[in-house]
Structure formats: structure tokens, C-alpha cells
Scaffold this motif. Structure first.
Motif, PDB file in Angstrom:
ATOM      1  N   UNK A 128       0.827  -1.213   0.000  1.00  0.00           N
ATOM      2  CA  UNK A 128       0.000   0.000   0.000  1.00  0.00           C
ATOM      3  C   UNK A 128       0.862   1.264   0.000  1.00  0.00           C
ATOM      4  N   UNK A 129       1.899   1.256   0.852  1.00  0.00           N
ATOM      5  CA  UNK A 129       2.779   2.437   0.916  1.00  0.00           C
ATOM      6  C   UNK A 129       3.463   2.653  -0.425  1.00  0.00           C
ATOM      7  N   UNK A 130       3.816   1.551  -1.074  1.00  0.00           N
ATOM      8  CA  UNK A 130       4.511   1.674  -2.367  1.00  0.00           C
ATOM      9  C   UNK A 130       3.559   2.183  -3.449  1.00  0.00           C
ATOM     10  N   UNK A 131       2.304   1.756  -3.409  1.00  0.00           N
ATOM     11  CA  UNK A 131       1.328   2.260  -4.398  1.00  0.00           C
ATOM     12  C   UNK A 131       1.119   3.755  -4.172  1.00  0.00           C
ATOM     13  N   UNK A 132       0.999   4.136  -2.879  1.00  0.00           N
ATOM     14  CA  UNK A 132       0.714   5.543  -2.557  1.00  0.00           C
ATOM     15  C   UNK A 132       1.813   6.477  -3.066  1.00  0.00           C
ATOM     16  N   UNK A 133       3.042   5.949  -3.248  1.00  0.00           N
ATOM     17  CA  UNK A 133       4.162   6.786  -3.719  1.00  0.00           C
ATOM     18  C   UNK A 133       4.128   6.997  -5.225  1.00  0.00           C
ATOM     19  N   UNK A 134       3.346   6.184  -5.942  1.00  0.00           N
ATOM     20  CA  UNK A 134       3.446   6.193  -7.407  1.00  0.00           C
ATOM     21  C   UNK A 134       2.695   7.363  -8.039  1.00  0.00           C
ATOM     22  N   UNK A 135       3.290   7.891  -9.096  1.00  0.00           N
ATOM     23  CA  UNK A 135       2.519   8.806  -9.946  1.00  0.00           C
ATOM     24  C   UNK A 135       2.111   8.008 -11.185  1.00  0.00           C
ATOM     25  N   UNK A 136       1.394   8.630 -12.103  1.00  0.00           N
ATOM     26  CA  UNK A 136       0.875   7.890 -13.268  1.00  0.00           C
ATOM     27  C   UNK A 136       2.003   7.272 -14.081  1.00  0.00           C
TER      28      UNK A 136
END
Ligand code: UTP
Length: 308
Positions: A214-222
Motif C-alpha cells: 500500500x505504501x509503495x502504491x501511494x508513492x506512485x505517480x501515473x
């Protein structure tokens, strides 16, 4: 760590099946007589999971209805004493299975869809199943990767070998092979062109993640296609924990494409006890007719050549 929950991201637009998917969820397209989403839910249930979390969108109400009690239908079937159909309808949602629905209000990508379920998952490992990947094999693919998760206690994804020219369609992994079926992932990239792909090992739509994702997804931009990609989050996960890839045993049908859905339908219909024998007969006749027509055309061509 025990896996008790599964996420089904079903909020995508399903553009490859338009116009069929304008009002109908892609996940409700049937393979023979069962919608795609039911195959995936049954797979999760068979793996011992009882809490099913659907990330839905505006046109996906039919999925909620499918897993709800159909009061009028059940009453009618009871009155007509159609007990077989009644138990078939009632078996769609076993009593000990819980269904939870959350909305992804805009289709911002698979990674974003999974993030929408974070509050329900909390601090537990969880499974993700993409219903448009349908698997047939000796044992359910989620069960296969769950056994590996129980052993390694780290995130894991199902993979398969594909032809090099198809890498642009899938997430592609490469890494350190530890046995014939298992690899420790070192690199993962979304839809690379065949000439730059790190391998021809493609991610299939079954995953088990620790909550670190979840933390890794939250860091992503498009990423690719302007979407928040799960693949990018999986790549950044590699710097904090091991991600395993498991070559599952069985066959995968990419039912997100028309051809994949048709192949799955034909293969499963051939095995179906009611329609299998007639379908096989029809397919044999069709093949024989096609072959005769081809031979006839070739003969005529030869004759034409001899006349001229
Ligand atoms: P796909 O890449 O197959 O996209 O998503 P799609 O929108 O369903 O279909 P096409 O490409 O337009 O034809 C893989 C899975 O992720 C879900 C989809 O519903 C599908 O199960 N998804 C995708 C979401 O839940 N939300 C998104 O924003 C994107």
C-alpha cells in the motif's frame, strides 16, 4: 501471517469489449454459463478465503446483484419445485462468505483500485485476483501461490512464460531462479516492447501481498497509459522486501481479450457434461467441411491453371 481477504478490482472500463461492456461489467461476461467474476470468487473460496472485497465502479451494479440474495427468483424456483436451479442460485454466495463493496470513483489504474481497499485490509497479507484471467489446471492457481506464501511469508505473484513478441501486453519480470517454478524477482516492468523486455516471463492475474504494497502504491505517480500501475509499486517493493514469482501449473485464458474469452468458452464448453458431446461433434463437422472446401478450391485452382 494468514491470508483471509481477497481484493477483486473490477472498476476498469473494459474498452476492449465495447459495445458489450457499455452497461454490462466485463467481469459479468459468461464463460459457458458462469460469469468471469464467479470463477475468480470460487477460486478464492477454494483457497480458504472468506472475505471478498470488490473494488467497483459506476456500471458494476450487476456484480453486487449477482452475489446478493435473489428473493423473487428464489421464491419462483421454490414454487415451481425447481430445486436444482434453486440450490445452484443459492450456492453462488455460501453462507460463510462475506462480500464487501467499495467504489473507485475514477478508473485511475489497477494500483489505485487496490489502494482503495487499504482501510478494509488493514495490517494483513491479502490476495488480489483479476477476474479477466481465468485459469484451468490440476489445482486452483491462488491455492498454488498461497502454499508458496505460507512457506516464504513474503509477497508472491503467479507468472507464466509467453512468446517474446507478446511482452508489450503484460507486466514482465526477471530475477534469480531458485527452483524450476520459483524466482526471486529483481526487476519488473509494465508492458515493455519485445526488444527491451528483461525476459518473456509474464505476470498473471493472481497475487498475494503483504500490506507494505500500500505504501509503495501511494508513492506512485501515473505510469503506462496514465494509470497508477501496480507493476511500478511492485518494483519499488523490491527495495524493502522479497517478491517471489511462481510459475503456476495450468493454463491461463486472457479473458480481457475477445480471442481469450472465445478460447476459454470453447475449451470449457467441450468439457461441459450437457453440451460437451454436441459441441465436439459440431466442431468435428465444421473442421471436416472447412477441409473439404479448401481441397475443392485447390482442385479448381489446379484445373484453371491447366486450362490457361
Ligand atoms: P485492464 O487492464 O484489463 O483494464 O484491468 P480494463 O479497463 O478492465 O479493460 P480494457 O483494457 O479497457 O479493455 C485489469 C483489471 O483491473 C481492474 C479491471 O476491472 C480489471 O479487472 N481495474 C483497472 C480497476 O479496477 N480499476 C482501474 O482503474 C483499472
Amino acid at each position: 501471517m494468514k491470508v483471509r481477504k481477497a481484493i477483486f478490482p473490477i472498476a476498469g472500463l473494459g474498452t476492449r469489449f465495447l459495445p458489450a461492456t457499455k452497461a454490462l461489467p466485463k467481469e459479468m461476461l459468461p464463460v459457458v454459463d458462469k460469469p468471469l467474476i464467479q470463477y475468480a470468487v470460487e477460486e478464492a473460496y477454494a483457497a480458504g478465503i472468506r472475505q471478498m472485497i470488490f473494488v467497483t465502479g459506476r456500471t458494476k451494479r450487476a456484480v453486487e446483484d449477482h452475489f446478493d440474495t435473489a428473493y423473487e427468483l428464489e421464491t419462483e424456483l421454490q414454487l415451481q419445485e425447481k430445486s436444482d436451479f434453486l440450490s445452484l442460485v443459492q450456492s453462488i454466495k455460501p453462507r460463510d462468505m462475506e462480500c464487501i463493496y467499495i467504489r473507485q470513483s475514477r478508473a485511475l489504474g489497477l494500483g489505485h483500485a487496490i489502494l482503495c481497499a487499504q482501510n478494509i485490509i488493514d495490517e494483513e497479507p491479502f490476495a488480489v485476483l483479476l477476474a479477466d484471467d481465468l485459469f484451468m489446471g490440476p489445482s486452483p492457481v491462488l491455492t498454488q501461490i498461497l502454499e508458496q506464501f505460507n512457506h516464504y511469508q513474503s509477497s508472491i505473484v503467479a507468472v507464466q512464460t509467453i512468446s517474446q513478441e507478446d511482452t508489450f501486453l503484460y507486466g514482465i519480470i526477471s530475477g534469480d531462479v531458485i527452483d524450476t517454478r520459483t524466482t526471486v524477482v529483481k526487476h519488473i516492468v509494465e508492458k515493455p516492447a519485445p526488444d527491451v523486455a528483461p525476459s518473456n516471463t509474464a505476470v498473471a492475474g493472481r497475487y498475494i501481498f503483504t500490506p507494505a504494497i500500500f505504501e509503495e502504491i501511494a508513492k506512485q505517480s501515473s505510469g503506462v497509459n496514465g494509470e497508477i500501475q501496480l507493476t511500478d509499486a511492485m518494483f519499488s517493493l523490491l527495495s524493502r522486501e522479497k517478491l517471489y514469482a511462481y510459475h503456476f501449473e495450468g493454463k491461463r485464458y486472457d479473458c480481457g481479450t475477445k480471442l481469450g474469452l472465445l478460447k476459454a468458452t470453447i475449451d470449457l464448453a467441450e468439457q461441459h457434461p450437457d453440451i460437451g458431446p454436441s459441441l465436439r461433434r459440431w466442431l468435428r463437422e465444421k473442421t471436416t467441411n472447412n477441409r473439404s472446401q479448401l481441397l475443392f478450391k485447390q482442385e479448381n485452382k489446379k484445373k484453371d491453371c491447366m486450362i490457361t
